[in-house]
Write a protein that holds these residues in place. Sequence first.
Motif, PDB file in Angstrom:
ATOM      1  N   TYR A 199       0.850  -1.202   0.000  1.00  0.00           N
ATOM      2  CA  TYR A 199       0.000   0.000   0.000  1.00  0.00           C
ATOM      3  C   TYR A 199       0.881   1.245   0.000  1.00  0.00           C
ATOM      4  O   TYR A 199       1.951   1.268   0.597  1.00  0.00           O
ATOM      5  N   LYS A 200       0.409   2.250  -0.667  1.00  0.00           N
ATOM      6  CA  LYS A 200       1.193   3.477  -0.821  1.00  0.00           C
ATOM      7  C   LYS A 200       1.401   4.130   0.539  1.00  0.00           C
ATOM      8  O   LYS A 200       0.465   4.237   1.336  1.00  0.00           O
ATOM      9  N   LYS A 201       2.639   4.548   0.731  1.00  0.00           N
ATOM     10  CA  LYS A 201       3.010   5.159   2.002  1.00  0.00           C
ATOM     11  C   LYS A 201       2.119   6.378   2.267  1.00  0.00           C
ATOM     12  O   LYS A 201       1.796   7.117   1.348  1.00  0.00           O
ATOM     13  N   PHE A 257      -1.496   7.850   3.580  1.00  0.00           N
ATOM     14  CA  PHE A 257      -2.892   7.562   3.927  1.00  0.00           C
ATOM     15  C   PHE A 257      -3.268   6.098   3.714  1.00  0.00           C
ATOM     16  O   PHE A 257      -3.798   5.448   4.599  1.00  0.00           O
ATOM     17  N   SER A 258      -2.947   5.566   2.497  1.00  0.00           N
ATOM     18  CA  SER A 258      -3.386   4.208   2.158  1.00  0.00           C
ATOM     19  C   SER A 258      -2.794   3.182   3.116  1.00  0.00           C
ATOM     20  O   SER A 258      -3.496   2.299   3.623  1.00  0.00           O
ATOM     21  N   ARG A 259      -1.486   3.279   3.378  1.00  0.00           N
ATOM     22  CA  ARG A 259      -0.841   2.275   4.228  1.00  0.00           C
ATOM     23  C   ARG A 259      -1.336   2.384   5.673  1.00  0.00           C
ATOM     24  O   ARG A 259      -1.640   1.366   6.311  1.00  0.00           O
ATOM     25  N   ASN A 260      -1.457   3.628   6.169  1.00  0.00           N
ATOM     26  CA  ASN A 260      -1.952   3.818   7.536  1.00  0.00           C
ATOM     27  C   ASN A 260      -3.353   3.252   7.685  1.00  0.00           C
ATOM     28  O   ASN A 260      -3.668   2.584   8.655  1.00  0.00           O
ATOM     29  N   LYS A 261      -4.166   3.532   6.674  1.00  0.00           N
ATOM     30  CA  LYS A 261      -5.564   3.125   6.731  1.00  0.00           C
ATOM     31  C   LYS A 261      -5.672   1.598   6.765  1.00  0.00           C
ATOM     32  O   LYS A 261      -6.387   1.036   7.600  1.00  0.00           O
ATOM     33  N   ILE A 266      -2.270   1.181  -4.083  1.00  0.00           N
ATOM     34  CA  ILE A 266      -1.083   0.350  -3.844  1.00  0.00           C
ATOM     35  C   ILE A 266       0.007   0.737  -4.842  1.00  0.00           C
ATOM     36  O   ILE A 266      -0.273   1.363  -5.874  1.00  0.00           O
ATOM     37  N   VAL A 267       1.227   0.373  -4.486  1.00  0.00           N
ATOM     38  CA  VAL A 267       2.321   0.503  -5.453  1.00  0.00           C
ATOM     39  C   VAL A 267       2.730  -0.932  -5.767  1.00  0.00           C
ATOM     40  O   VAL A 267       3.131  -1.679  -4.880  1.00  0.00           O
ATOM     41  N   THR A 268       2.576  -1.348  -7.034  1.00  0.00           N
ATOM     42  CA  THR A 268       2.783  -2.753  -7.383  1.00  0.00           C
ATOM     43  C   THR A 268       4.270  -3.089  -7.370  1.00  0.00           C
ATOM     44  O   THR A 268       5.133  -2.206  -7.262  1.00  0.00           O
ATOM     45  N   LYS A 303      -1.752   1.999  -8.265  1.00  0.00           N
ATOM     46  CA  LYS A 303      -3.043   1.465  -8.704  1.00  0.00           C
ATOM     47  C   LYS A 303      -4.077   1.721  -7.637  1.00  0.00           C
ATOM     48  O   LYS A 303      -3.793   1.585  -6.450  1.00  0.00           O
ATOM     49  N   TRP A 304      -5.280   2.088  -8.083  1.00  0.00           N
ATOM     50  CA  TRP A 304      -6.399   2.170  -7.149  1.00  0.00           C
ATOM     51  C   TRP A 304      -6.971   0.772  -6.973  1.00  0.00           C
ATOM     52  O   TRP A 304      -7.204   0.066  -7.942  1.00  0.00           O
TER      53      TRP A 304
END
Lengths: 613, 137
Positions: free
Chosen positions: A181-183, A185-189, A210-212, A218-219
Motif C-alpha cells: 500500500y502506498k506510504k 494515507f493508504s498504508r496507515n488506513k 497500492i504501489v505494485t 493502482k487504485w
Amino acid sequence: MKAAKTITTDYLLKQLPKATALVNRKQILVGASDSWLNLFSEDQKKLIGKHIHMLFALHEDISERALDNLLSNFESGSLRHKTTLDGTTCWFESTFSPWFDDKENVLGTIIQTDDITKIVENELELDRIKTLFKEKSEVAKVGCWEYDIATEQLFWCEETKKIHEVPSSYLPRVNEGIEYYKKGFSRNKISMLFHKALEEGTPFSERLVIVTNKGNEKWVKASGKPITENGAVIKLFGTFQDIHEQVMTEIQREENERLMTTLINHLPLNVFVKDKDSKKVLVNKAECDYVGKTKEELIGKNDFDLYDTKAAQMSRDEDLEVMRTMKPLIGKETIGTKKDGTATNFLTSKIPLLDLEGNVNGLIGISMDITHLKKKEDQLRNLINVTSIQNKKLINFAHIVSHNLRSHSANFSMLLQFLKKEDNESEKRQILKMLTQASDNLMLTLEDLNEVVAINTNINLEKSHLNLNGVLDKVLQNLTVLLRQNNVKIINNIPKDSTVFCVPSYLESILLNLVTNAVKYKSQERKPIIKFHAARLKNKTLLTISDNGLGLDLNKHGDKIFGMYKTFHNRKDSRGLGLYIVKNQMEAMGGTISIESKEGFGTTFNVYFNEED
Amino acid sequence: MKKINSLFIVDDDPITVFGIKKMLKLVVACEDIQVFENGQTALENIKKRKEFGQSIPDIIFLDINMPIMDGWDFLKEFATLDFSEKIIINIITSSIDPSDYQRWVELKPNFPHHINFKNKPICKIDDSDLEMIDMAS
C-alpha cells in the motif's frame, strides 16, 4: 455338502445389498448380487457365465486396457464407467480386489460397484463453478485473499497476485502485503483496518492506492471479513479488486464536470437547460444572479414562476417551436420582464437538446444581457436623429445665406449695369442712392447671419440654473417703455422658486423676443395681456407665454413660423428673424419651442427647457 | 415699343422693383404699372379689379420670398381665380435652391396661365417675358 455349500454361497451373494460380482480366473462372471446384475441388464440369468468384458462393454467410458490389466493381474483398483438409463446419465465406480480361497490361492476377482452419479455431478458442478469464478475474477479483476491467524499464513489468489504484479509463485507475508500500500494515507488506513478486523472482528471495505511490484500506482478496493470460531477470530478473508480504471474514469469525469461547471458558471451569459415542460433543470451563476435566486430555488421552475405572464408565454411559445422543429433559435432579441416589472434586453439562443435516440428532451438556452448595448444603440440613434436635424438645418441655413447674399449681389450687379449706361445725372443719383441702400441691406443681412451662426457654434455656452422670475423681471424692466406705451397688462403665474437650466443670455433673448412679438402683434381691438406660466415636467421645465393678440392661421403658416425672414403681418419692423433665433437658441440648449395660435384670438408659445445636462 | 394694358410687379425689394421698372421703360409702353409688396396685397387688388369689371394685368413679375404671402402661395390662390384670358407670370427670384426650380417645373404644365422662371440678376426684359413663348431662362 459341497453342492449345498456352493448354492448357499451363491444365494448369499445374490442377496448382498451392495452391488458385488465374482469373476473367475478366466474372467467369466460366476456370480453376482441382483443389485449388481441390475446395473447391466434386466435379463439377469443370461449374464452369469458370460465374459466380464462383454458386460462392461455395455457401459461407456471404461478403458478396456485398464480393465484387462486389473483382471489379468488380479490387482486392486477402481474404474469409472457410465450408462444412460431413460435419458439420464448414471455414473459408477467399480472397485476391483483379488478373490482368495482359504489357502490364499487366487480364484479370481471381486468387483464391487457404487453409483457415484451424485458425486460426479457435484464434481462437475464444482469444476464449473471454479472455472466460472476464475473467469469472473479475471474479467472483473477481483482477487481474493485469506489470512490464517494461527499459522500466520497469508494466501493470495492468482488474480490478487496479478494485481500486485508479482509472479504466481510468490508467497506473500502479512507485513509485505501491507507494505504494497502506498506510504501515507493508504498504508496507515489498511494497517488500522486490518488490525481492527483482527482484534474486534470489524469488517472493512476501502478504496486505497497500492504501489505494485513493478512500481505502478493502482487504485484498489480492499475488503475483509473475519471468520470466527467460538467467538474468536481465527481467519480473515476478503476480496481485492483492481478499480484503477474505474477510479481514473471517475476522476476524469469529475474533472470534466468541474471544467464544464466552472466554464458555464463563469460565462458572462445566462445559461439554462430546460426540460420538455420548460422547467429549468440546469442554471448557471449568471442566470441565478439575474433572477436573484439560488440554484436550488430555480431548478424545477418554469418562466411563469419567474417572469410576468406575457413575457413567460412568449418564451414558452419559443421553447415549443424550437422543440417541435428541432431547429435552433439563434440570436433573437427578446425582452425579459421580471415580476417586479424590471425589463432586460436579451440576445437569446435556444438549441434543442436531443437524447441518445435523437428525440427532443428539452433545450439549452443562452441569453446575453444587451440592455446596455440597447441603451447605447438608442443613444446613438438619438444622436443620428440630432445630427440629421442639424444637417438639415445647415443645408437650410446655407440656402438662406446663399439666397440672401445672392439677392444683394444681384441688386448690385443690376444697379451697376444701369449706372454704366446712364447719362442722365439725376437718374445717376437715384441709382447711387439705391446702391447705398443695397449696401446697407447687405450689412444688415450679414449681421443677422452672424447672430445665427453665433448661436449654432456656441454650443458649449455655460448653462446654469436660473430663477425664471428673476430673469423675466429684468427683461420686463428693460421693456418698461414699450409695455407702458402699449398699455400691456402682465400676468405672471410663474411659481416663485421656478428655475430653468439655461444659458443666461439666451434666456434673456428668448423672453425679450417673445414679449416683443406679443406686443408687436397685439390686437387693436383689445387691451393687450401677456400671461406667463411655468411647470416642472419629468426632465423639462415648460414655460408658457400667452397673448391675446392678432394670432395667425397655423394651417397656412404653421411650417414657416420659425423660419428665417418669414413674416406674417404687414409691419415695417418685422424682419422675420426673432422666432428663428429663439428656435435656434432653444435647440442649441437641447430644448424645443412650439406654438398654438388662433387668428383673431391670440398666440401661446410653449418653451420646453431641457433640465438634463 | 410693345403696348401693354396693365402690368403688376409683386416684390418686397424696392431695388428690384426699381430695376424692373427701369428696364420695362425701354421695351414697353404701359400706362398701368402697379407695385405690391407681397402676394396678399396683389391678390386682393386683382380680386377687386375682377369684382368691378376692371382689366386684370396682362403680365405679372413675381418674387418668391416675400412676407405674409410668398410667391408660391400667391400662385396657388391665383390659379383658383377664374379668368378667360391667359396671362404671363414671370417668377423673378434670387433663389438658386434647386427645389424652387423643381417646383416651377412641376407646376408649369398644369397651371392655367403661362409661367416663366428667371433668376436674378436680370439685365433686360426679354420678348419672351412679354409674350407666350415657351422658354426658360
